[in-house]
Write a protein that holds these residues in place. Sequence first.
Motif: not given
Length: 438
Positions: A225, A246-247, A249-252, A254
Motif C-alpha cells: 500500500e 480477506k484484508r 481483498a478489502e484493501a484492493g 489482490d
Amino acid sequence: MADAAPRIIDLAENVLSRPFPLRVRAWDGSEAGPPGAPALVLRRRRALRRILWRPGELGLARAWVAGDLTVEGDLYEALDRLSGLFWERPEPAAGAPSGARHALEVLRRPATYRLVRSVLALTGPGLPPAPPPEEVGPRSGPAHTRRRDRAAISHHYDVGNDFYALVLGPSMVYSCAVWADEGTTLEQAQTAKLDLVCRKLGLREGRRLLDVGCGWGSMVIHAAEHYGVRATGVTLSVEQAEFARKRVAEAGLDDLVEIRVQDYRDVADGPFDAISSIGMAEHVGSERYLEYARILHGLLRPGGGLLNHQIARRPLGDEAAYRVDEFIDRYVFPDGELAPVGATVSRLEEAGFEVRDVEALREHYGRTLRAWVTNLEENWRQAVRLVAPGRARVWQLYMAASALAFERNRIGVNQVLAVRTAEDGGSEMPRTRSDWLS
C-alpha cells in the motif's frame, strides 16, 4: 481450624530456603504472608496438589490455567516478586542439583516430610490432577519437521482470529511495536514498526518482497500500500491466511499481494528483492537455524536484503545447559527456542549474509505486551467466550510475565539487517541509519 495458608507459607519457605514474597489466601479462608504484598489465592485444594506434584513454575502455571489459583492485587508486582524464585535464580553450579531436583531433595527431609503430611491432610489424597486441556500433549519424533511445525503453529495461532483481534487491536500485528513517545498509541507504534522495516529494506515500487511467517498480512499489506511492492506472505496457519486474504481483498491489493499457506522451506519462486521475517525465527530451532538462514539467502537476489526481527535470550556460561521454558513450551509456543543475538548473527554470516545493522528494541516489547494485556483484561468476558477461560488465562500469564522479562533484561528483541552481497561486493542497501530514520 482455618490454618492452610500459614502451613503453605511454612512449606514454601522450607523448600525455597528464603521468605515467601507473597501473601497466601487458602480455600479455607485463612491468610498469611507479608502485609501489603499481592495475594496468591488458592481457590481449591487441587491448586496445592498441582504444586506439590510438580514443584516450581509448571505446577504454578497449571494451577493458574485451570483456575485453581489466581492473584489478588497487581499481577505484574506478583510475578516480579516470584521472579527471584524461578526466572532469576542463579544457574546451579557444576554437579549441583537443578531447581526441581533441589525441591525434591528438600521434600525428602524428615522435617519437611512431616510438614508435607500436614498439608496433604488438608488437600486430601489423590493422584496428580490432569493438566488443563490447553496443555500440549506428548510429542513424538524430532522437532521442527514440517508436520510437527504445522502442529505447533496451529496450537498457537489457530485459536480464533476474533480473539487475536481483541488482544492485538486493529493492526493485527503480533510482534514488538516501536513507540515514539508516551503519547503514542498501539496502532501508531505498530505502523511505525512496519514502516521502519520497509525503510531498512529500501523497498520501493516494483520490488518483490517475501514475508516469512506473514501472520494476518499486516506487513505485506503495508509494504504494498505504501511502497508499491509486489509482496508474497507465507504462513502455516490456515486461519491466519484466510483472515489475511480477506484484508488484502478489502484493501484492493489482490494484484500486488499473495498469501500462501506454505512452509518457508517450500518456497521455490525466488529470487526476491527483499525478505522480512518478523517474529517467526523463534519457531525455527537451533538445529535448523543455519538451514533457515541458507534458504533465505538462496531466495534473495544478489544485493537483496533480509530484515530478521527476533526475540533473543541472554547467553549462558554453558550453552548446553539451556532449557526451553516449560510453561512456554507446553502452553504457548511448542518447540519454540530462543538464541542469543550473537548466535543469530553468526548463523546469518555463516549462511553467506553480510550483517549491516543490529537494533535492540527490548524496552519497546515490554510496553507492547502491557498494551496487549490491557486489551485482554478490558475485554475479559468476551475473550473467555471466544477461547474458553483456560486459554485466556494462558495468554494473560504469558504476556504479563513476558513484559517483565523484557523490562528486567532477561530477554531482548533485535532487528538484524543483512544483505546477500553481489559478487563485486555491491548491494542496494541503505548506506547509513540516517537513510531509514529520515
